[in-house]
Motif scaffolding. Structure first.
Motif, PDB file in Angstrom:
ATOM      1  N   THR A 159       0.825  -1.209   0.000  1.00  0.00           N
ATOM      2  CA  THR A 159       0.000   0.000   0.000  1.00  0.00           C
ATOM      3  C   THR A 159       0.858   1.259   0.000  1.00  0.00           C
ATOM      4  O   THR A 159       0.522   2.243  -0.680  1.00  0.00           O
ATOM      5  CB  THR A 159      -0.942   0.013   1.214  1.00  0.00           C
ATOM      6  OG1 THR A 159      -0.186  -0.201   2.422  1.00  0.00           O
ATOM      7  CG2 THR A 159      -2.003  -1.062   1.088  1.00  0.00           C
TER       8      THR A 159
ATOM      9  N   GLY B 197       0.796   3.898  -2.925  1.00  0.00           N
ATOM     10  CA  GLY B 197       0.468   5.269  -2.567  1.00  0.00           C
ATOM     11  C   GLY B 197       1.480   6.259  -3.101  1.00  0.00           C
ATOM     12  O   GLY B 197       1.115   7.286  -3.702  1.00  0.00           O
TER      13      GLY B 197
ATOM     14  N   VAL C 196      -6.100   9.242  -4.680  1.00  0.00           N
ATOM     15  CA  VAL C 196      -5.987   7.784  -4.510  1.00  0.00           C
ATOM     16  C   VAL C 196      -4.656   7.435  -3.839  1.00  0.00           C
ATOM     17  O   VAL C 196      -4.580   6.532  -2.997  1.00  0.00           O
ATOM     18  CB  VAL C 196      -6.113   7.070  -5.871  1.00  0.00           C
ATOM     19  CG1 VAL C 196      -5.919   5.558  -5.707  1.00  0.00           C
ATOM     20  CG2 VAL C 196      -7.454   7.360  -6.493  1.00  0.00           C
TER      21      VAL C 196
ATOM     22  N   PHE D 141      -4.944   7.968  -0.263  1.00  0.00           N
ATOM     23  CA  PHE D 141      -5.776   6.905   0.318  1.00  0.00           C
ATOM     24  C   PHE D 141      -4.935   5.671   0.639  1.00  0.00           C
ATOM     25  O   PHE D 141      -5.004   5.115   1.740  1.00  0.00           O
ATOM     26  CB  PHE D 141      -6.900   6.551  -0.650  1.00  0.00           C
ATOM     27  CG  PHE D 141      -7.710   5.366  -0.224  1.00  0.00           C
ATOM     28  CD1 PHE D 141      -8.642   5.467   0.804  1.00  0.00           C
ATOM     29  CD2 PHE D 141      -7.528   4.134  -0.841  1.00  0.00           C
ATOM     30  CE1 PHE D 141      -9.377   4.359   1.201  1.00  0.00           C
ATOM     31  CE2 PHE D 141      -8.257   3.021  -0.448  1.00  0.00           C
ATOM     32  CZ  PHE D 141      -9.198   3.131   0.578  1.00  0.00           C
ATOM     33  N   TYR D 142      -4.132   5.251  -0.342  1.00  0.00           N
ATOM     34  CA  TYR D 142      -3.278   4.079  -0.125  1.00  0.00           C
ATOM     35  C   TYR D 142      -2.194   4.357   0.918  1.00  0.00           C
ATOM     36  O   TYR D 142      -1.845   3.482   1.720  1.00  0.00           O
ATOM     37  CB  TYR D 142      -2.645   3.635  -1.446  1.00  0.00           C
ATOM     38  CG  TYR D 142      -3.556   2.789  -2.282  1.00  0.00           C
ATOM     39  CD1 TYR D 142      -3.748   1.445  -1.975  1.00  0.00           C
ATOM     40  CD2 TYR D 142      -4.232   3.334  -3.382  1.00  0.00           C
ATOM     41  CE1 TYR D 142      -4.595   0.662  -2.742  1.00  0.00           C
ATOM     42  CE2 TYR D 142      -5.081   2.549  -4.153  1.00  0.00           C
ATOM     43  CZ  TYR D 142      -5.260   1.222  -3.821  1.00  0.00           C
ATOM     44  OH  TYR D 142      -6.108   0.442  -4.577  1.00  0.00           O
TER      45      TYR D 142
ATOM     46  N   GLY E  23      -2.548   6.300   3.408  1.00  0.00           N
ATOM     47  CA  GLY E  23      -3.245   6.239   4.701  1.00  0.00           C
ATOM     48  C   GLY E  23      -3.402   4.813   5.190  1.00  0.00           C
ATOM     49  O   GLY E  23      -3.206   4.515   6.374  1.00  0.00           O
TER      50      GLY E  23
END
Length: 212
Positions: free
Chosen positions: A138, A142, A152, A155-156, A158
């Motif tokens: 992730t 990210g 996006v 988001f990844y 996070g």
């Protein structure tokens, strides 16, 4: 003659002990055989087991006391000392002729508890490795998406940071739980050893094996 031959064989199997410890063990069992009136080899082995089997129990007993002294010296039991204690107790019980009836059931229970504990630890390690992989993937995705699609990508990132935080929180908690469970199993092992071996009268009448 049978007693001398038996004790000679026992002494040969106890070479891992110091000369003083070996002498104490031989003296103890020599006196026990004499006090119990055991004359033939069959009588001795029926009461004590073969020299090799008895030597395993004696060596395990000395090893267990060595671990206890180490724990007393440090004033605390480490996971390593607990694991060593559990393993030595299992070996001592397996080498002892008390594996009958309730004793055998309790020893089987101890082995089952250890097996379940190891399975849980293996499962926890597998989950931990999975968490590390998830975190790495992730975070990589990210960072790769920050330029092309920053929303996006964030988001990844996070998810990756959350996974990292969860791992950092879980590691000390898991270590503490493992230490507590190991201590409990070690205490149970020691209790079973005292009840099923050292305080049994099958090899010493009113005399306690702790004297050797």
């Amino acid at each position: 003659m049978d007693r001398e031959r038996y004790l000679t064989e026992l002494e040969e199997y106890l070479q891992a002990l110091t000369p003083e410890e070996r002498a104490d063990a031989i003296m103890f069992y020599s006196e026990f055989i004499e006090d119990a009136g055991l004359e033939t080899r069959a009588q001795i082995e029926d009461r004590l087991g073969t020299p090799r089997a008895l030597s395993k129990k004696v060596l395990a007993d000395y090893s267990i006391r060595s671990v206890e002294k180490e724990v007393k010296h440090r004033n605390t039991a480490t996971p390593r000392s607990n694991i060593k204690m559990i393993w030595l107790v299992i070996l001592a019980l397996l080498a002892s002729p008390v594996l009958i009836g309730v004793g055998g059931i309790l020893i089987g229970l101890l082995v089952a508890i250890v097996a379940v504990f190891l399975a849980v630890v293996f499962g926890a390690v597998t989950l931990f490795c999975g968490g590390v992989v998830l975190m790495g993937v992730t975070l990589y995705i990210g960072f790769a998406l920050l330029i092309s699609n920053w929303a996006v990508g964030l988001f990844y990132l996070g998810i990756g940071v959350t996974a990292l935080g969860a791992l950092l929180v879980t590691i000390p908690i898991a270590y503490w739980i493992i230490r507590v469970v190991l201590q409990g199993i070690a205490n149970l092992s020691r209790y079973l050893y005292d009840r099923l071996v050292k305080n049994r009268n099958h090899i010493g009448g009113d005399r306690d094996e702790k004297d050797i």
